[in-house]
Design an enzyme around this catalytic site. Structure first.
Site, PDB file in Angstrom:
ATOM      1  N   GLN A  33       0.822  -1.204   0.000  1.00 29.26           N
ATOM      2  CA  GLN A  33       0.000   0.000   0.000  1.00 29.26           C
ATOM      3  C   GLN A  33       0.858   1.258   0.000  1.00 29.26           C
ATOM      4  O   GLN A  33       2.021   1.227   0.377  1.00 29.26           O
ATOM      5  CB  GLN A  33      -0.899  -0.001   1.249  1.00 29.26           C
ATOM      6  CG  GLN A  33      -1.877  -1.158   1.296  1.00 29.26           C
ATOM      7  CD  GLN A  33      -2.413  -1.427   2.689  1.00 29.26           C
ATOM      8  OE1 GLN A  33      -3.606  -1.306   2.904  1.00 29.26           O
ATOM      9  NE2 GLN A  33      -1.566  -1.801   3.623  1.00 29.26           N
ATOM     10  N   HIS A  64     -13.387   2.821  16.959  1.00 25.33           N
ATOM     11  CA  HIS A  64     -12.845   1.656  17.649  1.00 25.33           C
ATOM     12  C   HIS A  64     -13.692   1.221  18.837  1.00 25.33           C
ATOM     13  O   HIS A  64     -13.815   0.021  19.104  1.00 25.33           O
ATOM     14  CB  HIS A  64     -11.397   1.926  18.053  1.00 25.33           C
ATOM     15  CG  HIS A  64     -10.488   2.079  16.882  1.00 25.33           C
ATOM     16  ND1 HIS A  64      -9.979   3.298  16.481  1.00 25.33           N
ATOM     17  CD2 HIS A  64     -10.026   1.167  15.988  1.00 25.33           C
ATOM     18  CE1 HIS A  64      -9.237   3.128  15.405  1.00 25.33           C
ATOM     19  NE2 HIS A  64      -9.250   1.851  15.083  1.00 25.33           N
ATOM     20  N   ASP A  88      -3.010  -0.317  13.144  1.00 26.94           N
ATOM     21  CA  ASP A  88      -2.711   0.872  13.947  1.00 26.94           C
ATOM     22  C   ASP A  88      -2.778   0.599  15.446  1.00 26.94           C
ATOM     23  O   ASP A  88      -2.309   1.395  16.252  1.00 26.94           O
ATOM     24  CB  ASP A  88      -3.628   2.032  13.578  1.00 26.94           C
ATOM     25  CG  ASP A  88      -5.105   1.716  13.758  1.00 26.94           C
ATOM     26  OD1 ASP A  88      -5.479   1.203  14.825  1.00 26.94           O
ATOM     27  OD2 ASP A  88      -5.888   1.995  12.839  1.00 26.94           O
ATOM     28  N   ASP A 140      -2.314 -13.041   5.191  1.00 24.14           N
ATOM     29  CA  ASP A 140      -3.530 -12.603   4.517  1.00 24.14           C
ATOM     30  C   ASP A 140      -4.736 -13.077   5.324  1.00 24.14           C
ATOM     31  O   ASP A 140      -4.813 -14.246   5.726  1.00 24.14           O
ATOM     32  CB  ASP A 140      -3.573 -13.181   3.107  1.00 24.14           C
ATOM     33  CG  ASP A 140      -4.883 -12.890   2.409  1.00 24.14           C
ATOM     34  OD1 ASP A 140      -5.096 -11.733   2.030  1.00 24.14           O
ATOM     35  OD2 ASP A 140      -5.686 -13.828   2.263  1.00 24.14           O
ATOM     36  N   ASP A 158     -11.337  -5.226  10.732  1.00 24.43           N
ATOM     37  CA  ASP A 158     -10.983  -3.803  10.641  1.00 24.43           C
ATOM     38  C   ASP A 158     -10.339  -3.568   9.286  1.00 24.43           C
ATOM     39  O   ASP A 158      -9.165  -3.235   9.172  1.00 24.43           O
ATOM     40  CB  ASP A 158     -10.037  -3.442  11.783  1.00 24.43           C
ATOM     41  CG  ASP A 158      -9.708  -1.957  11.830  1.00 24.43           C
ATOM     42  OD1 ASP A 158     -10.428  -1.177  11.183  1.00 24.43           O
ATOM     43  OD2 ASP A 158      -8.734  -1.592  12.507  1.00 24.43           O
ATOM     44  N   PRO A 165      -5.702  -4.353  -1.721  1.00 19.64           N
ATOM     45  CA  PRO A 165      -5.601  -5.559  -0.888  1.00 19.64           C
ATOM     46  C   PRO A 165      -6.828  -5.797  -0.022  1.00 19.64           C
ATOM     47  O   PRO A 165      -7.156  -6.935   0.299  1.00 19.64           O
ATOM     48  CB  PRO A 165      -4.363  -5.286  -0.026  1.00 19.64           C
ATOM     49  CG  PRO A 165      -3.571  -4.280  -0.789  1.00 19.64           C
ATOM     50  CD  PRO A 165      -4.577  -3.432  -1.509  1.00 19.64           C
TER      51      PRO A 165
END
Length: 289
Positions: A33, A64, A88, A140, A158, A165
């Site tokens: 990415q 979240h 993250d 993956d 998430d 992707p």
């Protein structure tokens, strides 16, 4: 990209949003990415992937908290949680606040995202990567849920938008794999975009998930970062009672956790499942109650 410029989101062709860039902290293409993290006076640190905002320090707590506390408190006794994506660390942060959780597994396709975020978005993970219950798997997501021998009580996808992707996390193969990894009575949730602008995504997810789960619907939250209206989260389980629990039941469970949230509360929990008529009509009245 340089400091003191304007960054334009490229999710939509005919309209969109922009952010003033006060300071670029990181900008580089990873193997998967194009990732940028920059500072903005209004939203704090902003992370974007492939031209689409993923998270900001200012309002990430809404996303979240709703992605974690809604399924965990609806389930009521979850012990094992799987997070797909979430590099993250903020989803992990919120899950780890539930002391009754025994294991937290996170599957992230890009190790680079985890490294970048640990350095540049420390408030997101808040040290949760060091939780002894946590295991990071670089893989993956589709492959993991279709190959793993582990089972989970709650699965949280998430994912990014269904481009690049992230597109594989909106496929029947992924949903089928999640079903095989869920314990009886388990709950699957996933971000599903802003339904007013991305309604086709919700319709597609609803159709595919309905092949594998007995109760499929959505719940919502207003998150300023995600342009165009209210954010939609997919909900799938075989236990149709869990979506209709009373505010009183959720409040009792919430009280036992001793959580202090900035957006989530028991009343918000139950209200989040009230869907606007245009979405109910799109899914057909027979499919949403």
């Amino acid at each position: 990209m340089t400091d003191n410029t304007v960054w334009h989101e490229t999710l939509h062709d005919q309209f969109g949003q922009y952010f003033a860039v006060d300071n670029v902290l990181y900008h580089e293409k990873t193997d998967h990415q194009d990732l940028i993290i920059f500072e903005n006076a209004a939203f704090g640190r902003v992370m974007a992937l492939d031209g689409v905002v993923q998270t900001t320090e200012r309002d990430e707590f809404i996303y979240h908290e709703m992605m974690t506390h809604v399924p965990l408190l609806a389930h009521g006794h979850a012990k094992h949680v799987l997070i797909i994506g979430g590099g993250d660390g903020a989803m992990l942060r919120e899950v780890s606040r539930h002391k009754s959780i025994e294991t937290i597994t996170m599957v992230e396709i890009d190790a680079g995202v985890v490294s970048f975020c640990r350095q540049y978005l420390p408030n997101h993970n808040a040290g949760s990567y060091d939780d002894p219950r946590f295991t990071l798997v670089i893989d993956d997501g589709v492959n993991f849920v279709n190959q793993s021998h582990q089972t989970f009580d709650v699965i949280i996808s998430d994912c990014t938008d269904p481009i690049g992707p992230g597109a594989t996390l909106f496929t029947s193969s992924f949903y089928e794999g999640c079903k095989r990894c869920l314990n009886p009575g388990g709950i699957f949730v996933a971000q599903n975009g802003v339904c007013f602008l991305q309604q086709d995504e919700a319709i597609d997810s609803h159709r595919k998930l309905s092949h594998y789960f007995g109760d499929v619907s959505f719940y919502q939250a207003a998150i300023p970062t995600y342009y165009g209206g209210i954010m939609t989260f997919a909900w799938a389980t075989d236990n149709d009672v869990l979506r209709h629990l009373s505010t009183e039941i959720i409040a009792a469970r919430f009280h036992q956790t001793h959580l202090k949230c900035r957006y989530y509360n028991p009343a918000v929990h139950t209200a989040a499942f009230a869907l606007p008529q245009y979405l109910q009509d799109a899914l057909s009245p027979k499919e949403v109650s």
